[in-house]
Scaffold this active site. Structure first.
Site, PDB file in Angstrom:
ATOM      1  N   ASN A  43      -2.719  31.398 -14.201  1.00  0.00           N
ATOM      2  CA  ASN A  43      -3.610  30.519 -13.439  1.00  0.00           C
ATOM      3  C   ASN A  43      -4.930  30.354 -14.181  1.00  0.00           C
ATOM      4  O   ASN A  43      -5.442  31.302 -14.810  1.00  0.00           O
ATOM      5  CB  ASN A  43      -3.804  30.997 -11.994  1.00  0.00           C
ATOM      6  CG  ASN A  43      -4.338  32.404 -11.844  1.00  0.00           C
ATOM      7  OD1 ASN A  43      -4.076  33.272 -12.664  1.00  0.00           O
ATOM      8  ND2 ASN A  43      -5.082  32.636 -10.787  1.00  0.00           N
ATOM      9  N   GLU A  45      -8.529  28.907 -13.255  1.00  0.00           N
ATOM     10  CA  GLU A  45      -9.425  28.376 -12.219  1.00  0.00           C
ATOM     11  C   GLU A  45     -10.585  27.616 -12.850  1.00  0.00           C
ATOM     12  O   GLU A  45     -10.795  27.660 -14.076  1.00  0.00           O
ATOM     13  CB  GLU A  45      -9.927  29.531 -11.337  1.00  0.00           C
ATOM     14  CG  GLU A  45      -8.777  30.176 -10.565  1.00  0.00           C
ATOM     15  CD  GLU A  45      -9.210  31.304  -9.637  1.00  0.00           C
ATOM     16  OE1 GLU A  45     -10.398  31.708  -9.663  1.00  0.00           O
ATOM     17  OE2 GLU A  45      -8.340  31.787  -8.881  1.00  0.00           O
ATOM     18  N   CYS A  54      -2.443  26.426 -11.103  1.00  0.00           N
ATOM     19  CA  CYS A  54      -1.612  27.595 -10.798  1.00  0.00           C
ATOM     20  C   CYS A  54      -0.818  28.011 -12.040  1.00  0.00           C
ATOM     21  O   CYS A  54      -0.540  27.190 -12.935  1.00  0.00           O
ATOM     22  CB  CYS A  54      -0.625  27.274  -9.681  1.00  0.00           C
ATOM     23  SG  CYS A  54      -1.349  27.208  -8.033  1.00  0.00           S
ATOM     24  N   GLU A  56       2.337  28.754 -12.267  1.00  0.00           N
ATOM     25  CA  GLU A  56       3.634  28.069 -12.372  1.00  0.00           C
ATOM     26  C   GLU A  56       3.453  26.696 -13.005  1.00  0.00           C
ATOM     27  O   GLU A  56       4.275  26.263 -13.831  1.00  0.00           O
ATOM     28  CB  GLU A  56       4.272  27.904 -10.986  1.00  0.00           C
ATOM     29  CG  GLU A  56       4.589  29.206 -10.275  1.00  0.00           C
ATOM     30  CD  GLU A  56       3.444  29.698  -9.394  1.00  0.00           C
ATOM     31  OE1 GLU A  56       2.270  29.509  -9.757  1.00  0.00           O
ATOM     32  OE2 GLU A  56       3.736  30.283  -8.345  1.00  0.00           O
ATOM     33  N   CYS A  87       3.083  28.679  -4.249  1.00  0.00           N
ATOM     34  CA  CYS A  87       2.465  27.870  -3.195  1.00  0.00           C
ATOM     35  C   CYS A  87       3.290  26.595  -2.996  1.00  0.00           C
ATOM     36  O   CYS A  87       4.188  26.274  -3.793  1.00  0.00           O
ATOM     37  CB  CYS A  87       1.024  27.530  -3.569  1.00  0.00           C
ATOM     38  SG  CYS A  87       0.889  26.294  -4.884  1.00  0.00           S
TER      39      CYS A  87
HETATM   40  N1  THU Z   1      -1.972  30.735  -7.529  1.00  0.00           N
HETATM   41  C1  THU Z   1      -1.014  30.581  -8.489  1.00  0.00           C
HETATM   42  O1  THU Z   1      -1.289  30.662  -9.693  1.00  0.00           O
HETATM   43  N2  THU Z   1       0.245  30.340  -8.076  1.00  0.00           N
HETATM   44  C2  THU Z   1       0.632  30.226  -6.773  1.00  0.00           C
HETATM   45  O2  THU Z   1       1.784  29.904  -6.503  1.00  0.00           O
HETATM   46  C3  THU Z   1      -0.314  30.520  -5.700  1.00  0.00           C
HETATM   47  C4  THU Z   1      -1.730  30.640  -6.110  1.00  0.00           C
HETATM   48  C5  THU Z   1      -3.354  30.968  -7.956  1.00  0.00           C
HETATM   49  C6  THU Z   1      -4.295  29.840  -7.625  1.00  0.00           C
HETATM   50  C7  THU Z   1      -5.620  30.561  -7.596  1.00  0.00           C
HETATM   51  O3  THU Z   1      -6.121  30.624  -8.938  1.00  0.00           O
HETATM   52  C8  THU Z   1      -5.277  31.973  -7.156  1.00  0.00           C
HETATM   53  O4  THU Z   1      -3.875  32.104  -7.297  1.00  0.00           O
HETATM   54  C9  THU Z   1      -5.661  32.263  -5.715  1.00  0.00           C
HETATM   55  O5  THU Z   1      -5.193  31.274  -4.876  1.00  0.00           O
END
Ligand code: THU
Length: 136
Positions: A43, A45, A54, A56, A87
């Site tokens: 991920n 941000e 994310c 994935e 998610c």
């Molecule tokens: N996140 C992912 O990388 N994959 C997911 O399927 C769910 C959430 C990340 C997004 C964000 O950077 C952190 O997890 C918290 O939500």
């Protein structure tokens, strides 16, 4: 199928590469193409929160960039305790490239392994047949 514990170890190695200063939640993912090759992502941000990516989505981008567009399996690990599942938006992104029966494998820090097909995680997912999309 590639050795799950070896992939879990690689995801653990990659977790520190996640850029997650805002949520503090690090996620690493691997996608396995129909050809058995693995592509990884974490991920990423952003200070403008909705611009975050994310793990994935990162891994799918890496796979598509390498010419892989049929996914046999997706692996997800995070810095949280327990299993983390993709998610909703990532379920749709996986669905776009999933081969029949594509499996999502969730890996916890203490070695627990959960398996669900993408059809279980996203029943009645949205698909478009490009040949049937009306062009303006
Ligand atoms: N996140 C992912 O990388 N994959 C997911 O399927 C769910 C959430 C990340 C997004 C964000 O950077 C952190 O997890 C918290 O939500």
């Amino acid at each position: 199928m590639t050795d799950t514990s070896a992939i879990a170890a690689e995801l653990r190695r990659l977790l520190p590469h996640a850029h997650a200063p805002y949520s503090g939640v690090r996620v690493a993912a691997a996608v396995e193409g129909a050809d058995g090759r693995l592509h990884y992502g974490v991920n990423v941000e952003n200070a403008a929160y909705p611009q975050g990516l994310c793990a994935e989505a990162s891994a799918i981008s890496a796979a598509v960039t390498q010419g892989t567009s049929r996914l046999a399996r997706v692996y997800v690990a995070s810095s949280l305790p327990g299993l983390v599942w993709p998610c909703g938006g990532c379920r749709q992104k996986i669905f776009e490239f999933a081969s029949e029966g594509c499996e999502v494998v969730a890996l916890s820090p203490d070695g627990e392994v959960g398996r669900q097909t993408i059809e279980q995680l996203l029943p009645l997912g949205f698909r478009l047949d490009p040949a049937q999309v009306r062009r303006a």
